[in-house]
Design an enzyme around this catalytic site. Structure first.
Site, PDB file in Angstrom:
ATOM      1  CB  CYS A 124      -1.067  -0.167   1.237  1.00 35.28           C
ATOM      2  SG  CYS A 124      -2.223  -1.528   1.408  1.00 35.28           S
ATOM      3  CG  HIS A 264      -3.421   2.809   1.900  1.00 32.90           C
ATOM      4  ND1 HIS A 264      -4.150   2.950   0.493  1.00 32.90           N
ATOM      5  CD2 HIS A 264      -2.913   1.762   2.576  1.00 32.90           C
ATOM      6  CE1 HIS A 264      -4.434   1.563   0.472  1.00 32.90           C
ATOM      7  NE2 HIS A 264      -4.055   0.937   1.918  1.00 32.90           N
ATOM      8  CG  ASN A 295      -7.460  -1.330   1.880  1.00 28.65           C
ATOM      9  OD1 ASN A 295      -6.310  -1.076   1.114  1.00 28.65           O
ATOM     10  ND2 ASN A 295      -6.938  -1.104   2.887  1.00 28.65           N
TER      11      ASN A 295
END
Ligand code: UT7
Length: 339
Positions: A124, A264, A295
């Site tokens: 990520c 993020h 996500n």
């Protein structure tokens, strides 16, 4: 030693983001569609993560196809032709070919002139890692234009019956074109603050390697990602605000100078906790793309920036703080100007 010096380019340069583009898979998956499989509820998912729906890719929406769509939009936004691209960096953990890289295929299909191409595995934090590499290449004179792509098909590696990951992970691609700034005063990408906390290696990981997945006792199956959500949640909520603050300091700015905050998109509560700790002024626009996108790991930051530009929450020229964090555990943050 014969006294010959190796010639290097010493011209000081600055870099900036020239364009942004994204690709969202066509299929939107609501919480209602997945709750039965994981003994959950729409309310639990919304309150614990902020997610109302997520995008999952279909068979045609491959890592390469989504990347190409995002990269073409970013190039058009930047006004840069494919043949002007010197390097393609793809950050992903879900390209299912060990080799060749997704980047090599994308560089070719984009129509670049034999651009250098490689993939980065930084989960990520991948987009911020890629952006840092691209910025340094432009500043060093190694490349003039670099395409940085964050792309994931996390739905391929998610166990749809795992209640700690099935509602969270999603698919998509985001891209940025990085190029030279007119002069040092026009720098659009600040110094990266990055690192890894390898003592937390096990908190988010692929459970089996390919050999175990194919030849293990349970018979052939896809490998899956597993996550100990709560320790990651606490690490992200507390440690990452410190990294974000360091990125501000490294760029010589404060929260008062910021227009936009794009962490993020891991969990809305993490975004809120970081915003509180950073003491962001109320007027700073905060990315909340996770609500309808889920996500998407390396893709989440460029996708969120693109959405904020579309909705008018962010404007070209705005000062943004971005920060990525995830499996490793690894992290990277920097201050950028929105193109
Ligand atoms: O993107 C890379 C980095 N990843 C992240 O940053 C993700 C970080 N972690 C998270 O976002 C959060 O930890 C989650 C959203 C995954 C989970 O939220 P949480 O507040 O940490 O929940 P928890 O794991 O502490 O579980 C709380 C309760 C437990 O029940 P008890 O023990 O309190 O009775 C769990 O069994 O919620 C239960 N639970 C669920 N209930 C309904 C756990 N998963 C679910 C579920 N649906 N899917």
């Amino acid at each position: 030693m014969n006294g010959v010096t190796i010639q290097v380019d010493r011209e000081p340069r600055a870099s900036r983001v020239l364009g942004i583009g994204g690709y969202r898979p066509s299929r939107s998956v609501t919480n209602a569609e997945i709750v039965d499989r994981i003994d959950s509820s729409d309310e639990w998912i919304r309150t614990r993560s902020g997610i109302e729906s997520r995008r999952w890719a279909n068979d045609e929406e491959t890592v390469v196809a989504m990347s190409l769509a995002a990269a073409r939009k970013a190039l058009a936004d930047a006004g840069v032709q494919p043949e002007q691209v010197d390097c393609v960096i793809v950050s992903t953990v879900t390209h299912l070919f060990q080799t060749p890289s997704a980047a090599a295929e994308i560089a070719h299909k984009l129509g670049t002139n034999r651009a250098a191409a490689f993939d980065v595995s930084a989960a990520c934090a991948g987009f911020c890692y890629g952006l840092s590499l691209a910025s340094d290449m432009v500043r060093a004179g190694t490349a003039r234009h670099v395409v940085v792509i964050g792309v994931e098909r996390l739905s391929d590696l998610t166990d749809k019956t795992d209640r700690s990951t099935a509602f969270l992970f999603a698919d998509g691609a985001g891209a940025a074109v990085v190029g030279p700034a007119a002069d040092l005063g026009e720098a659009g990408i600040g110094p990266v603050v990055w690192g890894s906390d390898g003592e937390h290696l096990d908190l988010i990981r692929q459970k089996e390697d390919w050999r175990d997945a194919l030849f293990g006792e349970a018979g052939p199956s896809m490998p899956h990602l597993v996550m100990e959500g709560n320790p990651v949640f606490r690490w992200a909520s507390y440690e990452m605000a410190k990294v974000a603050q360091e990125a501000l300091t490294a760029a010589g700015v404060t929260v008062e100078d910021l227009d936009v905050f794009v962490p993020h998109q891991a969990n809305m509560r993490i975004t809120d906790a970081m915003s509180r700790q950073l003491k962001l002024p109320e007027r700073v626009a905060v990315a909340r793309d996770i609500a309808t996108q889920g996500n998407t790991s390396a893709a989440s930051i460029p996708l969120a920036i693109e959405r904020m530009l579309e909705t008018g929450e962010a404007q070209s020229g705005d000062l943004a703080l971005i920060i990525g964090f995830g499996a490793g555990l690894v992290y990277a943050g920097q201050v950028i100007r929105i193109p």
